[in-house]
Design a protein around this motif. Structure first.
Motif, PDB file in Angstrom:
ATOM      1  N   GLN A   1      63.664  61.937  21.128  1.00 25.61           N
ATOM      2  CA  GLN A   1      62.931  62.847  20.235  1.00 25.61           C
ATOM      3  C   GLN A   1      63.343  62.478  18.812  1.00 25.61           C
ATOM      4  O   GLN A   1      64.447  62.771  18.381  1.00 25.61           O
ATOM      5  N   HIS A   2      62.444  61.831  18.092  1.00 24.07           N
ATOM      6  CA  HIS A   2      62.814  61.247  16.801  1.00 24.07           C
ATOM      7  C   HIS A   2      62.329  62.051  15.606  1.00 24.07           C
ATOM      8  O   HIS A   2      62.721  61.785  14.465  1.00 24.07           O
ATOM      9  N   SER A   3      61.458  63.046  15.837  1.00 25.11           N
ATOM     10  CA  SER A   3      60.925  63.819  14.721  1.00 25.11           C
ATOM     11  C   SER A   3      60.483  65.196  15.194  1.00 25.11           C
ATOM     12  O   SER A   3      60.082  65.368  16.352  1.00 25.11           O
ATOM     13  N   SER A   4      60.562  66.170  14.298  1.00 25.84           N
ATOM     14  CA  SER A   4      60.037  67.498  14.588  1.00 25.84           C
ATOM     15  C   SER A   4      58.856  67.825  13.669  1.00 25.84           C
ATOM     16  O   SER A   4      58.438  68.970  13.587  1.00 25.84           O
ATOM     17  N   THR A   5      58.327  66.827  12.975  1.00 28.19           N
ATOM     18  CA  THR A   5      57.250  67.010  12.003  1.00 28.19           C
ATOM     19  C   THR A   5      56.073  66.093  12.330  1.00 28.19           C
ATOM     20  O   THR A   5      56.267  64.897  12.551  1.00 28.19           O
ATOM     21  N   PRO A   6      54.822  66.588  12.362  1.00 32.10           N
ATOM     22  CA  PRO A   6      54.399  67.992  12.265  1.00 32.10           C
ATOM     23  C   PRO A   6      54.507  68.719  13.592  1.00 32.10           C
ATOM     24  O   PRO A   6      54.172  69.895  13.711  1.00 32.10           O
ATOM     25  N   ILE A   7      54.973  68.004  14.611  1.00 38.86           N
ATOM     26  CA  ILE A   7      55.203  68.529  15.949  1.00 38.86           C
ATOM     27  C   ILE A   7      56.340  67.706  16.527  1.00 38.86           C
ATOM     28  O   ILE A   7      56.650  66.623  16.018  1.00 38.86           O
ATOM     29  N   ASP A   8      57.011  68.203  17.552  1.00 43.61           N
ATOM     30  CA  ASP A   8      58.096  67.428  18.152  1.00 43.61           C
ATOM     31  C   ASP A   8      57.546  66.131  18.735  1.00 43.61           C
ATOM     32  O   ASP A   8      56.713  66.155  19.645  1.00 43.61           O
ATOM     33  N   GLN A   9      58.029  65.002  18.214  1.00 40.14           N
ATOM     34  CA  GLN A   9      57.527  63.700  18.630  1.00 40.14           C
ATOM     35  C   GLN A   9      58.605  62.923  19.379  1.00 40.14           C
ATOM     36  O   GLN A   9      59.769  62.920  18.982  1.00 40.14           O
ATOM     37  N   ASN A  10      58.165  62.265  20.448  1.00 40.09           N
ATOM     38  CA  ASN A  10      59.075  61.553  21.332  1.00 40.09           C
ATOM     39  C   ASN A  10      58.573  60.145  21.613  1.00 40.09           C
ATOM     40  O   ASN A  10      57.375  59.866  21.494  1.00 40.09           O
ATOM     41  N   LEU A  11      59.499  59.299  22.019  1.00 37.01           N
ATOM     42  CA  LEU A  11      59.161  57.962  22.473  1.00 37.01           C
ATOM     43  C   LEU A  11      59.834  57.713  23.817  1.00 37.01           C
ATOM     44  O   LEU A  11      61.062  57.849  23.942  1.00 37.01           O
ATOM     45  N   PHE A  12      59.030  57.392  24.824  1.00 33.14           N
ATOM     46  CA  PHE A  12      59.592  56.981  26.106  1.00 33.14           C
ATOM     47  C   PHE A  12      60.065  55.542  25.978  1.00 33.14           C
ATOM     48  O   PHE A  12      59.360  54.686  25.428  1.00 33.14           O
ATOM     49  N   ASN A  13      61.242  55.265  26.495  1.00 32.03           N
ATOM     50  CA  ASN A  13      61.861  53.957  26.362  1.00 32.03           C
ATOM     51  C   ASN A  13      61.374  53.040  27.486  1.00 32.03           C
ATOM     52  O   ASN A  13      62.030  52.875  28.517  1.00 32.03           O
ATOM     53  N   GLY A  14      60.191  52.433  27.294  1.00 33.50           N
ATOM     54  CA  GLY A  14      59.629  51.552  28.296  1.00 33.50           C
ATOM     55  C   GLY A  14      58.124  51.477  28.171  1.00 33.50           C
ATOM     56  O   GLY A  14      57.540  51.932  27.179  1.00 33.50           O
ATOM     57  N   THR A  15      57.489  50.903  29.183  1.00 31.85           N
ATOM     58  CA  THR A  15      56.040  50.754  29.188  1.00 31.85           C
ATOM     59  C   THR A  15      55.380  51.949  29.871  1.00 31.85           C
ATOM     60  O   THR A  15      56.067  52.801  30.468  1.00 31.85           O
ATOM     61  N   MET A  16      54.070  52.004  29.817  1.00 33.78           N
ATOM     62  CA  MET A  16      53.333  53.055  30.501  1.00 33.78           C
ATOM     63  C   MET A  16      53.581  52.976  32.016  1.00 33.78           C
ATOM     64  O   MET A  16      53.715  54.004  32.676  1.00 33.78           O
TER      65      MET A  16
END
Length: 269
Positions: free
Chosen positions: A245-260
């Motif tokens: 979870q790298h940001s709370s602006t403008p909404i909590d934003q996340n990055l999954f560590n890998g491919t789809m």
């Protein structure tokens, strides 16, 4: 009773009534505070550790990632087609907190994210000072936190972070007791669903409140919150993160560590 005593009693009774009314209009300071259920993933981490915005183009990544968001009742009904159009492909939705709160927007958020094509899961905000880990895991599963092997449902997540309703960051628990509480939640969730929960936390909170005495690396994926340009040091003993979870602006934003494909594999179990 003498007349003078009756007058004194009447004055005392009247004074008590006035004080009672004033207490209703102006409750004591100890009665104020955030309402139950107001906490969400990262709300207390941002308060204690800061949440300076970072340009997504400046994020330092080591490989492929999949964008996601997490939501709670604070977002109300979410415009899922909008977020799908922004490239978001997975979501975590707050389902419960403690053993007495359920997200009133859970249905629209959880099912709505799936309807646009996202992989989604539910999370539980832990209150380790209110009841044991088993009770809260059962409450979570009974109120939307389950898991099915449909390749579209992520394992439930346990959000353990700073105490939103008190001054003790670690809920009054010693490190060994906190580790035991988390283990009990994880074991109960496994018994109910067949999966271990993802653990959401920050490195600073985890290392302080577990005292670096627990080791969940072989069983539980970690979802780490850090509002900066890199994921930074991970909580004790984890060498790789699953979600950042790298940001709370403008909404909590996340990055999954890998491919789809990796994300779907996590969902499939």
């Amino acid at each position: 009773m003498p007349a003078r005593s009756q007058r004194l009693l009447s004055r005392t009774t009247a004074s008590a009534l006035v004080l009672a009314c004033l207490a209703v209009v102006h409750p004591p300071a100890t009665a104020t505070g955030p309402p139950e259920g107001s906490a969400y993933a990262g709300s207390e981490i941002a308060k204690h550790e800061g949440s300076a915005p970072v340009d997504p183009a400046e994020l330092r990544l080591d490989g492929p990632t999949v964008p996601g968001i997490d939501v709670s009742s604070h977002q109300g009904d979410v415009d899922w087609p909008h977020w799908w159009g922004q490239g978001v492909r997975f979501a975590y939705v707050k389902a419960t907190e403690g053993t007495g709160y359920r997200n009133p927007n859970y249905g629209q958020q959880y099912h709505g994210s799936r309807q646009v094509g996202m992989v989604r899961g539910a999370y539980h905000f832990a209150l380790p000072d209110r009841s044991d880990g088993a009770a809260q895991a059962n409450y979570f599963v009974d109120n939307g936190g389950g898991w099915t092997a449909d390749a579209a449902t992520l394992p439930g997540a346990l959000d353990v972070e700073y105490n939103p309703y008190g001054d003790d960051k670690c809920y009054g628990l010693a490190p060994e007791a906190m580790v035991a509480w988390i283990s009990q939640f994880s074991d109960t969730y496994l018994a109910r669903t067949g999966r271990r929960p993802v653990i959401y936390t920050s490195t600073l909170w985890w290392d302080q409140c577990t005292g670096r005495v627990g080791d969940f690396t072989a069983t539980n994926p970690v979802w780490v919150a850090r509002y900066a340009d890199s994921v930074g040091p991970l909580p004790h003993r984890w060498s790789v993160h699953s979600i950042w979870q790298h940001s709370s602006t403008p909404i909590d934003q996340n990055l999954f560590n890998g491919t789809m494909d990796d994300l779907v594999a996590l969902a499939r179990g």
